[in-house]
Enzyme design. Sequence first.
Site, PDB file in Angstrom:
ATOM      1  CG  PHE A 146     -31.663 -23.437   7.475  1.00  0.00           C
ATOM      2  CD1 PHE A 146     -30.590 -23.208   6.624  1.00  0.00           C
ATOM      3  CD2 PHE A 146     -32.796 -22.630   7.324  1.00  0.00           C
ATOM      4  CE1 PHE A 146     -30.641 -22.206   5.653  1.00  0.00           C
ATOM      5  CE2 PHE A 146     -32.850 -21.634   6.364  1.00  0.00           C
ATOM      6  CZ  PHE A 146     -31.757 -21.422   5.531  1.00  0.00           C
TER       7      PHE A 146
ATOM      8  CD  GLU B 184     -37.552 -28.412  10.686  1.00  0.00           C
ATOM      9  OE1 GLU B 184     -36.954 -27.943  11.683  1.00  0.00           O
ATOM     10  OE2 GLU B 184     -38.434 -27.776  10.064  1.00  0.00           O
TER      11      GLU B 184
ATOM     12  CB  SER C 169     -38.337 -16.933  10.019  1.00  0.00           C
ATOM     13  OG  SER C 169     -39.302 -17.791  10.603  1.00  0.00           O
TER      14      SER C 169
ATOM     15  CB  CYS D 219     -29.621 -13.250  10.609  1.00  0.00           C
ATOM     16  SG  CYS D 219     -28.295 -13.238  11.801  1.00  0.00           S
TER      17      CYS D 219
ATOM     18  CD  GLU E 186     -34.597 -13.050   6.628  1.00  0.00           C
ATOM     19  OE1 GLU E 186     -35.555 -13.667   7.124  1.00  0.00           O
ATOM     20  OE2 GLU E 186     -33.495 -12.935   7.197  1.00  0.00           O
TER      21      GLU E 186
HETATM   22  P1  NAD Z   1     -37.468 -20.915  11.061  1.00  0.00           P
HETATM   23  O1  NAD Z   1     -38.131 -19.823  11.803  1.00  0.00           O
HETATM   24  O2  NAD Z   1     -38.215 -21.590   9.965  1.00  0.00           O
HETATM   25  O3  NAD Z   1     -37.034 -22.100  12.063  1.00  0.00           O
HETATM   26  C1  NAD Z   1     -36.273 -21.815  13.224  1.00  0.00           C
HETATM   27  C2  NAD Z   1     -36.542 -22.912  14.243  1.00  0.00           C
HETATM   28  O4  NAD Z   1     -37.931 -22.874  14.621  1.00  0.00           O
HETATM   29  C3  NAD Z   1     -36.279 -24.321  13.732  1.00  0.00           C
HETATM   30  O5  NAD Z   1     -35.712 -25.083  14.775  1.00  0.00           O
HETATM   31  C4  NAD Z   1     -37.662 -24.819  13.373  1.00  0.00           C
HETATM   32  O6  NAD Z   1     -37.784 -26.226  13.477  1.00  0.00           O
HETATM   33  C5  NAD Z   1     -38.537 -24.133  14.390  1.00  0.00           C
HETATM   34  N1  NAD Z   1     -39.894 -23.878  13.899  1.00  0.00           N
HETATM   35  C6  NAD Z   1     -40.292 -23.700  12.620  1.00  0.00           C
HETATM   36  N2  NAD Z   1     -41.616 -23.465  12.567  1.00  0.00           N
HETATM   37  C7  NAD Z   1     -42.066 -23.501  13.838  1.00  0.00           C
HETATM   38  C8  NAD Z   1     -43.349 -23.312  14.437  1.00  0.00           C
HETATM   39  N3  NAD Z   1     -44.417 -23.045  13.691  1.00  0.00           N
HETATM   40  N4  NAD Z   1     -43.450 -23.403  15.772  1.00  0.00           N
HETATM   41  C9  NAD Z   1     -42.364 -23.667  16.521  1.00  0.00           C
HETATM   42  N5  NAD Z   1     -41.114 -23.845  16.018  1.00  0.00           N
HETATM   43  C10 NAD Z   1     -40.968 -23.757  14.683  1.00  0.00           C
HETATM   44  O7  NAD Z   1     -36.060 -20.331  10.530  1.00  0.00           O
HETATM   45  P2  NAD Z   1     -35.033 -21.016   9.558  1.00  0.00           P
HETATM   46  O8  NAD Z   1     -35.599 -21.049   8.188  1.00  0.00           O
HETATM   47  O9  NAD Z   1     -34.522 -22.279  10.151  1.00  0.00           O
HETATM   48  O10 NAD Z   1     -33.825 -19.964   9.647  1.00  0.00           O
HETATM   49  C11 NAD Z   1     -33.727 -18.828   8.825  1.00  0.00           C
HETATM   50  C12 NAD Z   1     -34.244 -17.601   9.542  1.00  0.00           C
HETATM   51  O11 NAD Z   1     -33.515 -17.406  10.747  1.00  0.00           O
HETATM   52  C13 NAD Z   1     -34.046 -16.321   8.754  1.00  0.00           C
HETATM   53  O12 NAD Z   1     -35.196 -15.533   8.884  1.00  0.00           O
HETATM   54  C14 NAD Z   1     -32.854 -15.660   9.428  1.00  0.00           C
HETATM   55  O13 NAD Z   1     -32.788 -14.259   9.289  1.00  0.00           O
HETATM   56  C15 NAD Z   1     -33.089 -16.049  10.837  1.00  0.00           C
HETATM   57  N6  NAD Z   1     -31.877 -15.955  11.622  1.00  0.00           N
HETATM   58  C16 NAD Z   1     -31.778 -14.927  12.513  1.00  0.00           C
HETATM   59  C17 NAD Z   1     -30.620 -14.766  13.252  1.00  0.00           C
HETATM   60  C18 NAD Z   1     -30.493 -13.643  14.236  1.00  0.00           C
HETATM   61  O14 NAD Z   1     -29.554 -13.670  15.012  1.00  0.00           O
HETATM   62  N7  NAD Z   1     -31.384 -12.667  14.245  1.00  0.00           N
HETATM   63  C19 NAD Z   1     -29.564 -15.672  13.101  1.00  0.00           C
HETATM   64  C20 NAD Z   1     -29.709 -16.729  12.202  1.00  0.00           C
HETATM   65  C21 NAD Z   1     -30.875 -16.853  11.467  1.00  0.00           C
END
Ligand code: NAD
Length: 495
Positions: free
Chosen positions: A150, A177, A227, A282, A380
């Site tokens: 997101f 989403e 994440s 991140c 985090e």
């Molecule tokens: P998230 O892991 O909750 O969701 C990421 C994506 O995965 C979304 O599209 C979501 O719909 C999907 N998703 C969620 N649960 C799922 C499941 N059980 N199975 C399959 N898909 C699933 O992450 P978020 O809350 O949207 O984003 C924040 C996180 O992203 C933080 O931990 C941040 O550090 C990380 N992030 C990392 C980087 C990087 O380059 N390392 C960059 C941006 C964000």
Amino acid sequence: MTKLIEHWIGGAPSSARGSRRAPVFNPATGEQTGEVVFATAAEVDGAVKAAAAAAQGWRETPLARRAQVLFRFRELLAANTGELAALVTAEQGKVISDARGEIARGMESVEFATGITQLLKGEFSEQVSAGIDVHSVRQPLGVVAGITPFNFPVMVPLWMCANAIACGNAFVLKPSEKDPSAALFLADLWRQAGLPDGVFTVMQGDKEAVDALIEHHDVAALSFVGSTPIARAIYAKGAAAGKRVQALGGAKNHMVVMPDADIELAADSAVVAAYGAAGERCMAVSVVLAVGAAADPLIESIRARLPGLVVGDGADETTDVGPLISAAHRDRVRDYITAGEQDGAMVLVDGRRPDDIGGYFVGPTLIDAVTPEMSIYTDEIFGPVLGVVRVDSLEQAVGLINDHEFGNGTAIFTRDGGVSRRFQFEVKIGMVGINVPIPVPVAYHSFGGWKGSLFGDAHMYGPEGINFFTRGKVVTTRWSDSPELTDPFTPRTSE
Ligand code: NAD
């Protein structure tokens, strides 16, 4: 009135049949602004098949023609930055200058990919044996999928899709989403740029849509950012299904401040890196490791800057710190601050706000006397919360960084070249800043962490992105000299 947010399939918006839906909110007000429809496995199947059909024609499109589409796409992003940034702020909450900034950084990935005519040049070895030559090329994979978080609804999809498409693949995006509209805006810009229908697809959804992508026979690779628990799971599932996977996860970025550092520069940097984008980055700095005598002046300098930060609606140009993405996330961040307090840390500046102010706000928070076993140190938090751990030496600082679960980014502030050299040599982190707080690489280097911040071995965008979205092929050829040409200097009889 709320809008319905659907998919983009075959070059056009697509009505969704799925009955599962989720509300989309403006985080600054808490009002529902939309409803996103989640794709069923059958819809994912149909979209991937359409993408696979489009991929075949796209890989046959000459490189220069592909580059022209990318150039037009880049110009459309520039021309539409204002509208796209407003859309990002309305669903994600970040301040409008940050929204414009993420589009600008995403455009750099597109600019890199416009050089695809250079980037896909192969290698050639002549006469490896008598009459035998060898050349190697890189070819597209077919259909590739991107699953994005997101916090950067434009930049992270652009990290992936610019290179994937330039390399000749069809790209299926499954955006978060929580802020799904920006993906559809990008899809329409691709259409206007002349990308053939089906080469860029958006499937809205959650785990069910992601699982359908992972399990789909025609999806060759998965690029994930999110994440750490989800990154780890997607890497394992994707690998088990025989896919190529890069899965970037969460972070806990430490900034080391040495006693000889320019303390004012370090304080400015800590404030920008910890509280910018409300800490939902991140590459945000969430821990300062203050070495020896650096601690007291540094903490005072940071503390003095915080009352000047304006917390509010990101759409207001005067706001410095916008809301968090959701009420649940705001509550989680507040709970971490409370846990830190209960664990014995000192909350010097408290950003917890009452619920009744509307919107999902937590203000800049500064916590001293953090120790490594506290949850505010290990986890985090992903909010505007900066913890200070006081350490005695560079060795102690490096030990803490290297022992931490995450390994995305880190920074050191010092005037001593030897210290900074030792730091970059020892530290087990993917991206390092020397007197630079947020060392996000430019688009022609690659982005990626170590340890729990990345599963797989390919970093994102840049040269590693090109490798990730292509596979190598080596061709060995034998052509005997024509008998007529054994002596190329003798004129042929007919001449
Ligand atoms: P998230 O892991 O909750 O969701 C990421 C994506 O995965 C979304 O599209 C979501 O719909 C999907 N998703 C969620 N649960 C799922 C499941 N059980 N199975 C399959 N898909 C699933 O992450 P978020 O809350 O949207 O984003 C924040 C996180 O992203 C933080 O931990 C941040 O550090 C990380 N992030 C990392 C980087 C990087 O380059 N390392 C960059 C941006 C964000």
